[in-house]
Design a protein around this motif. Sequence first.
Motif, PDB file in Angstrom:
ATOM      1  N   TYR A 243      38.815  48.151  45.534  1.00 54.24           N
ATOM      2  CA  TYR A 243      39.076  46.781  45.979  1.00 54.24           C
ATOM      3  C   TYR A 243      38.475  46.651  47.368  1.00 54.24           C
ATOM      4  N   ARG A 244      38.000  45.462  47.629  1.00 51.57           N
ATOM      5  CA  ARG A 244      37.500  45.138  48.967  1.00 51.57           C
ATOM      6  C   ARG A 244      38.199  43.875  49.444  1.00 51.57           C
ATOM      7  N   TYR A 245      38.496  43.836  50.731  1.00 49.27           N
ATOM      8  CA  TYR A 245      39.158  42.696  51.340  1.00 49.27           C
ATOM      9  C   TYR A 245      38.448  42.384  52.660  1.00 49.27           C
ATOM     10  N   ASP A 246      38.540  41.148  53.090  1.00 52.27           N
ATOM     11  CA  ASP A 246      38.020  40.753  54.402  1.00 52.27           C
ATOM     12  C   ASP A 246      39.152  40.798  55.417  1.00 52.27           C
ATOM     13  N   THR A 247      38.808  41.139  56.646  1.00 56.15           N
ATOM     14  CA  THR A 247      39.766  41.090  57.744  1.00 56.15           C
ATOM     15  C   THR A 247      39.017  40.721  59.017  1.00 56.15           C
TER      16      THR A 247
ATOM     17  N   LEU B  29      37.961  48.743  52.554  1.00 59.64           N
ATOM     18  CA  LEU B  29      37.634  49.394  51.292  1.00 59.64           C
ATOM     19  C   LEU B  29      38.848  50.215  50.851  1.00 59.64           C
ATOM     20  N   VAL B  30      39.376  49.883  49.667  1.00 57.43           N
ATOM     21  CA  VAL B  30      40.582  50.517  49.139  1.00 57.43           C
ATOM     22  C   VAL B  30      40.247  51.126  47.786  1.00 57.43           C
ATOM     23  N   ARG B  31      40.630  52.384  47.593  1.00 65.09           N
ATOM     24  CA  ARG B  31      40.368  53.037  46.315  1.00 65.09           C
ATOM     25  C   ARG B  31      41.616  52.971  45.443  1.00 65.09           C
ATOM     26  N   CYS B  32      41.397  52.791  44.154  1.00 66.48           N
ATOM     27  CA  CYS B  32      42.476  52.741  43.164  1.00 66.48           C
ATOM     28  C   CYS B  32      42.558  54.109  42.514  1.00 66.48           C
ATOM     29  N   ASP B  33      43.564  54.865  42.863  1.00 66.39           N
ATOM     30  CA  ASP B  33      43.661  56.259  42.452  1.00 66.39           C
ATOM     31  C   ASP B  33      44.317  56.414  41.079  1.00 66.39           C
ATOM     32  N   SER B  34      44.180  57.595  40.514  1.00 67.65           N
ATOM     33  CA  SER B  34      44.745  57.880  39.198  1.00 67.65           C
ATOM     34  C   SER B  34      46.272  57.841  39.210  1.00 67.65           C
TER      35      SER B  34
ATOM     36  N   LYS C  32      40.267  39.259  48.121  1.00 69.69           N
ATOM     37  CA  LYS C  32      40.202  40.484  47.322  1.00 69.69           C
ATOM     38  C   LYS C  32      39.085  40.389  46.282  1.00 69.69           C
ATOM     39  N   SER C  33      38.306  41.454  46.198  1.00 69.42           N
ATOM     40  CA  SER C  33      37.294  41.554  45.145  1.00 69.42           C
ATOM     41  C   SER C  33      37.372  42.965  44.552  1.00 69.42           C
ATOM     42  N   THR C  34      36.939  43.081  43.322  1.00 67.34           N
ATOM     43  CA  THR C  34      36.958  44.356  42.610  1.00 67.34           C
ATOM     44  C   THR C  34      35.538  44.865  42.476  1.00 67.34           C
ATOM     45  N   ASP C  35      35.356  46.136  42.714  1.00 64.23           N
ATOM     46  CA  ASP C  35      34.034  46.745  42.588  1.00 64.23           C
ATOM     47  C   ASP C  35      34.108  48.004  41.751  1.00 64.23           C
TER      48      ASP C  35
ATOM     49  N   GLU D 146      48.120  45.805  61.048  1.00 71.77           N
ATOM     50  CA  GLU D 146      47.884  44.360  61.132  1.00 71.77           C
ATOM     51  C   GLU D 146      46.616  43.952  60.394  1.00 71.77           C
ATOM     52  N   LEU D 147      45.567  44.769  60.485  1.00 71.12           N
ATOM     53  CA  LEU D 147      44.318  44.461  59.780  1.00 71.12           C
ATOM     54  C   LEU D 147      44.532  44.437  58.272  1.00 71.12           C
ATOM     55  N   ILE D 148      45.343  45.356  57.780  1.00 73.83           N
ATOM     56  CA  ILE D 148      45.664  45.373  56.352  1.00 73.83           C
ATOM     57  C   ILE D 148      46.525  44.165  55.998  1.00 73.83           C
ATOM     58  N   SER D 149      47.510  43.858  56.815  1.00 77.02           N
ATOM     59  CA  SER D 149      48.443  42.782  56.460  1.00 77.02           C
ATOM     60  C   SER D 149      47.758  41.427  56.344  1.00 77.02           C
ATOM     61  N   ILE D 150      46.707  41.157  57.125  1.00 73.81           N
ATOM     62  CA  ILE D 150      46.039  39.846  57.057  1.00 73.81           C
ATOM     63  C   ILE D 150      44.836  39.834  56.119  1.00 73.81           C
ATOM     64  N   ALA D 151      44.610  40.925  55.388  1.00 74.39           N
ATOM     65  CA  ALA D 151      43.451  41.027  54.499  1.00 74.39           C
ATOM     66  C   ALA D 151      43.439  39.880  53.486  1.00 74.39           C
ATOM     67  N   THR D 152      42.232  39.359  53.215  1.00 72.03           N
ATOM     68  CA  THR D 152      42.062  38.241  52.286  1.00 72.03           C
ATOM     69  C   THR D 152      40.848  38.484  51.389  1.00 72.03           C
TER      70      THR D 152
END
Length: 175
Positions: free
Chosen positions: A120-124, A148-153, A101-104, A93-99
């Motif tokens: 990527y970072r999102y607020d929840t 905090l979400v990592r963008c993998d290879s 989005k920013s790139t770091d 649920e925390l992921i589904s309502i994330a808002t």
Amino acid sequence: MQEDMVKIISDKDGKQLVLINDIKFKTRRTIDWKMVESYLKEYIGNHYEILETSEKVYVGSDFPDEFCHANDKMKLKGANAKAKANMVTAIEELISIATNKSTDEDYEQKHKQKAKYGWYRYDTRFGIPTYDSEGEITKYNVYTARILVRCDSDGKLYLYDLVRTKKETSSPPEQ
């Protein structure tokens, strides 16, 4: 007993938050982070969709360890630490309502292999109940966190941590 142990609601301003009624870690003292880590291992391999962006976020094997042992967790005390521990019952649920989005970039290049294409970072937001002397819910304390979400290879997004758990100062929703 609550019918819905975790549910998504909208507050008076129309912003979504997750109400968590399944308090697994009730202690007023030290949280057993090994138990939290063990609980989080059940999520490994699952994926959840962020509704705002339609992105799929996978839960990798590094998430439980990072969530329970990173510097961010070490800085948390009291109610904020208890809130972080108890958010584990609502990862989907925390992921589904994330808002928001920013790139770091990869700060200090310390995660080159894990996040080859950055972060990527999102607020929840979520609410944890407070109880009266009879054990009934009286209100919810509302918290914010950053996902905090990592963008993998491999081109996939992986949940890496939930950081900056902090109590909001706004009026909490009533039961």
